[in-house]
Design a protein around this motif. Structure first.
Motif, PDB file in Angstrom:
ATOM      1  N   GLN A 242      -5.213  -2.584 -13.665  1.00 26.19           N
ATOM      2  CA  GLN A 242      -5.750  -3.921 -13.312  1.00 26.19           C
ATOM      3  C   GLN A 242      -4.458  -4.709 -12.722  1.00 26.19           C
ATOM      4  OE1 GLN A 242      -9.297  -4.499 -13.078  1.00 26.19           O
ATOM      5  NE2 GLN A 242      -8.427  -6.060 -11.632  1.00 26.19           N
ATOM      6  N   ILE A 243      -3.451  -4.558 -13.253  1.00 28.04           N
ATOM      7  CA  ILE A 243      -2.223  -5.388 -13.151  1.00 28.04           C
ATOM      8  C   ILE A 243      -1.779  -4.826 -11.540  1.00 28.04           C
ATOM      9  CG2 ILE A 243       0.145  -5.671 -13.454  1.00 28.04           C
ATOM     10  CD1 ILE A 243      -0.672  -5.050 -16.576  1.00 28.04           C
ATOM     11  N   VAL A 244      -1.933  -3.751 -11.088  1.00 22.06           N
ATOM     12  CA  VAL A 244      -1.777  -2.988 -10.135  1.00 22.06           C
ATOM     13  C   VAL A 244      -2.379  -3.695  -8.819  1.00 22.06           C
ATOM     14  CG1 VAL A 244      -1.406  -1.205  -8.590  1.00 22.06           C
ATOM     15  CG2 VAL A 244      -0.257  -1.165 -10.817  1.00 22.06           C
ATOM     16  N   ARG A 245      -3.829  -3.776  -9.377  1.00 20.82           N
ATOM     17  CA  ARG A 245      -4.972  -4.022  -8.250  1.00 20.82           C
ATOM     18  C   ARG A 245      -4.632  -5.606  -8.078  1.00 20.82           C
ATOM     19  NH1 ARG A 245      -8.655  -2.212 -12.103  1.00 20.82           N
ATOM     20  NH2 ARG A 245      -8.999   0.176 -11.900  1.00 20.82           N
ATOM     21  N   ARG A 249      -3.982  -7.074  -4.307  1.00 20.27           N
ATOM     22  CA  ARG A 249      -4.811  -7.924  -3.700  1.00 20.27           C
ATOM     23  C   ARG A 249      -4.035  -9.348  -3.166  1.00 20.27           C
ATOM     24  NH1 ARG A 249      -9.767  -8.941  -7.099  1.00 20.27           N
ATOM     25  NH2 ARG A 249     -10.018  -6.638  -6.913  1.00 20.27           N
ATOM     26  N   ALA A 250      -3.110  -9.475  -4.046  1.00 21.99           N
ATOM     27  CA  ALA A 250      -2.406 -10.930  -3.579  1.00 21.99           C
ATOM     28  C   ALA A 250      -1.371 -10.532  -2.512  1.00 21.99           C
ATOM     29  CB  ALA A 250      -1.777 -11.499  -4.834  1.00 21.99           C
ATOM     30  N   HIS A 251      -0.849  -9.418  -2.077  1.00 17.88           N
ATOM     31  CA  HIS A 251       0.327  -9.080  -1.733  1.00 17.88           C
ATOM     32  C   HIS A 251      -0.013  -8.028  -0.397  1.00 17.88           C
ATOM     33  CE1 HIS A 251       2.211 -10.684  -5.246  1.00 17.88           C
ATOM     34  NE2 HIS A 251       3.071 -11.037  -4.301  1.00 17.88           N
ATOM     35  N   TRP A 252      -1.052  -7.564  -0.293  1.00 18.50           N
ATOM     36  CA  TRP A 252      -1.472  -6.649   0.862  1.00 18.50           C
ATOM     37  C   TRP A 252      -2.780  -6.935   1.378  1.00 18.50           C
ATOM     38  CZ3 TRP A 252      -3.854  -1.250   0.057  1.00 18.50           C
ATOM     39  CH2 TRP A 252      -3.718  -0.335   1.102  1.00 18.50           C
ATOM     40  N   ASP A 253      -3.085  -6.676   2.582  1.00 21.65           N
ATOM     41  CA  ASP A 253      -4.203  -7.051   2.979  1.00 21.65           C
ATOM     42  C   ASP A 253      -5.101  -5.758   3.459  1.00 21.65           C
ATOM     43  OD1 ASP A 253      -3.194  -5.788   5.091  1.00 21.65           O
ATOM     44  OD2 ASP A 253      -3.164  -7.461   6.688  1.00 21.65           O
ATOM     45  N   GLY A 254      -4.567  -4.858   3.033  1.00 28.17           N
ATOM     46  CA  GLY A 254      -5.542  -3.441   2.794  1.00 28.17           C
ATOM     47  C   GLY A 254      -5.281  -2.678   4.219  1.00 28.17           C
ATOM     48  N   THR A 255      -4.512  -3.159   5.230  1.00 30.65           N
ATOM     49  CA  THR A 255      -4.226  -2.327   6.312  1.00 30.65           C
ATOM     50  C   THR A 255      -2.709  -1.776   6.186  1.00 30.65           C
ATOM     51  OG1 THR A 255      -3.386  -4.219   7.495  1.00 30.65           O
ATOM     52  CG2 THR A 255      -5.764  -3.653   7.544  1.00 30.65           C
ATOM     53  N   GLY A 256      -2.548  -0.640   7.091  1.00 26.94           N
ATOM     54  CA  GLY A 256      -1.238  -0.214   6.887  1.00 26.94           C
ATOM     55  C   GLY A 256      -0.720   0.607   5.706  1.00 26.94           C
ATOM     56  N   ALA A 257       0.441   0.896   5.710  1.00 29.49           N
ATOM     57  CA  ALA A 257       0.767   1.331   4.342  1.00 29.49           C
ATOM     58  C   ALA A 257       0.865   0.523   3.041  1.00 29.49           C
ATOM     59  CB  ALA A 257       2.262   2.048   4.288  1.00 29.49           C
ATOM     60  N   LEU A 261       5.585  -1.487  -5.337  1.00 31.01           N
ATOM     61  CA  LEU A 261       5.460  -2.554  -6.490  1.00 31.01           C
ATOM     62  C   LEU A 261       6.557  -2.738  -7.041  1.00 31.01           C
ATOM     63  CD1 LEU A 261       2.745  -0.203  -8.467  1.00 31.01           C
ATOM     64  CD2 LEU A 261       2.220  -2.236  -6.736  1.00 31.01           C
ATOM     65  N   PRO A 262       6.743  -4.169  -7.332  1.00 32.95           N
ATOM     66  CA  PRO A 262       7.973  -4.612  -8.140  1.00 32.95           C
ATOM     67  C   PRO A 262       8.204  -4.226  -9.312  1.00 32.95           C
ATOM     68  CG  PRO A 262       6.527  -6.513  -7.433  1.00 32.95           C
ATOM     69  CD  PRO A 262       5.776  -5.142  -7.158  1.00 32.95           C
TER      70      PRO A 262
END
Ligand code: ATP
Ligand code: MG
Length: 284
Positions: A242-245, A249-257, A261-262
């Motif tokens: 869930q932490i990853v999700r 969600r906050a840092h990626w719009d789902g398009t492209g690669a 992860l930090p």
């Protein structure tokens, strides 16, 4: 993506696991769980160290709790190389039923979305007025058709399971899935964990019976929530990715690669997986 293993031929790789066949044998498979993590159906470029070993340990721990349920693990795993032993299982190679046997004790995630739209999940009618994260009156079997790689699994009604695998096998899938879920939920509950849902997979035994296979009650296939947090009204305090999700969600719009992860997200996720294993196994 998958390293060579002496004595084994690489067959295929899923998002998380690599499948090998022992050379000269067609009745067995080596399932090697990698540290890869997927979210929203894509594999992220950053692995979670130790994840493959933890998921494998979880599956083994749970299988030992269900000695009466036939499973695919082979008795003699001595041929498994030490280098991958902690994240591998040597299993009987089965003809897998193309059904993801999902059981839900709580209505959440994609199941909740389907409930809002239709008042049912996989054709199972549910009471009106359920909120996301509510406990169901009793666990429900909500199967999905296991789509080919790259496609999304699709929820199906029980009648469709009967069409796919035949009546007796369909009944067995449902009864065994519900039985495993109820018993697992009780074990988890005694350890302060609420088992919200899980996904099981089975193969055909040959004699008409079913065999529990794949990963079992891992944090990749199941949602575990913290029971105390739940009781306080904080839902979905989970022991998985869930932490990853949330970060994605906050840092990626789902398009492209997807982005890397930090370190801090990786460390917190690994801790969460570890904590689940510790909490389950600690009471042994
Ligand atoms: P995803 O990338 O969505 O996880 P996946 O579930 O198909 O796709 P993995 O979980 O990485 O891929 O790989 C495991 C695969 O091995 C699954 O297709 C599963 O059905 C199959 N499998 C597991 N146990 C057995 C078995 N005993 N015999 C045959 N196939 C098996
Ligand atoms: Mg899988």
């Amino acid at each position: 993506m998958s390293a060579a293993i002496a004595g084994f031929a690489h067959l295929a790789s899923g998002k998380v696991r690599d499948l090998y066949a022992p050379e000269g044998r067609d009745d067995a498979l080596l399932l090697v769980a990698s540290d890869r993590v997927s979210a929203y159906d894509v594999v992220l470029p950053t692995p979670i160290p130790g994840k493959g070993a933890m998921l494998t340990a979880l599956t083994r721990w749970w299988l030992a709790r269900f000695p009466d349920v036939p499973n695919a693990l082979l008795d003699d795993e001595s041929s498994v190389p030490d280098a991958v032993r902690d994240r591998s299982m040597l299993v009987r190679r089965l003809d897998m039923h193309p059904v993801e046997c999902v059981v839900r004790g709580v209505v959440t995630g994609s199941g909740y979305a389907e409930y809002v739209e239709r008042g049912s999940i996989s054709g199972v009618r549910l009471p009106q007025g359920l909120q996301e994260g509510d406990l169901l009156p009793e666990p429900i079997f909500t199967p999905a058709f296991k789509a080919a790689q790259g496609d999304h699994d699709e929820n199906i009604a029980f009648d469709r399971v009967v069409e796919l695998v035949g009546g007796p096998a369909a009944e067995a899938l449902r009864a065994t899935s519900l039985d495993v879920f109820r018993r697992a939920a009780e074990v988890a509950g005694a350890r302060g964990l609420l088992l919200a849902d899980t996904k099981l997979e089975f193969g055909a035994a040959g004699d008409g019976g079913i065999v529990l296979a794949d990963e079992v009650l891992t944090s990749d296939s199941s949602r575990y929530w913290d029971a105390d947090a739940y009781a306080e009204g904080r839902r979905g305090v989970s022991f998985d990715k869930q932490i990853v999700r949330d970060w994605l969600r906050a840092h990626w719009d789902g398009t492209g690669a997807p982005p890397r992860l930090p370190d801090e997200v990786v460390a917190r996720t690994a801790d969460r997986y570890r904590e689940l294993l510790d909490r389950l196994a600690a009471a042994d």
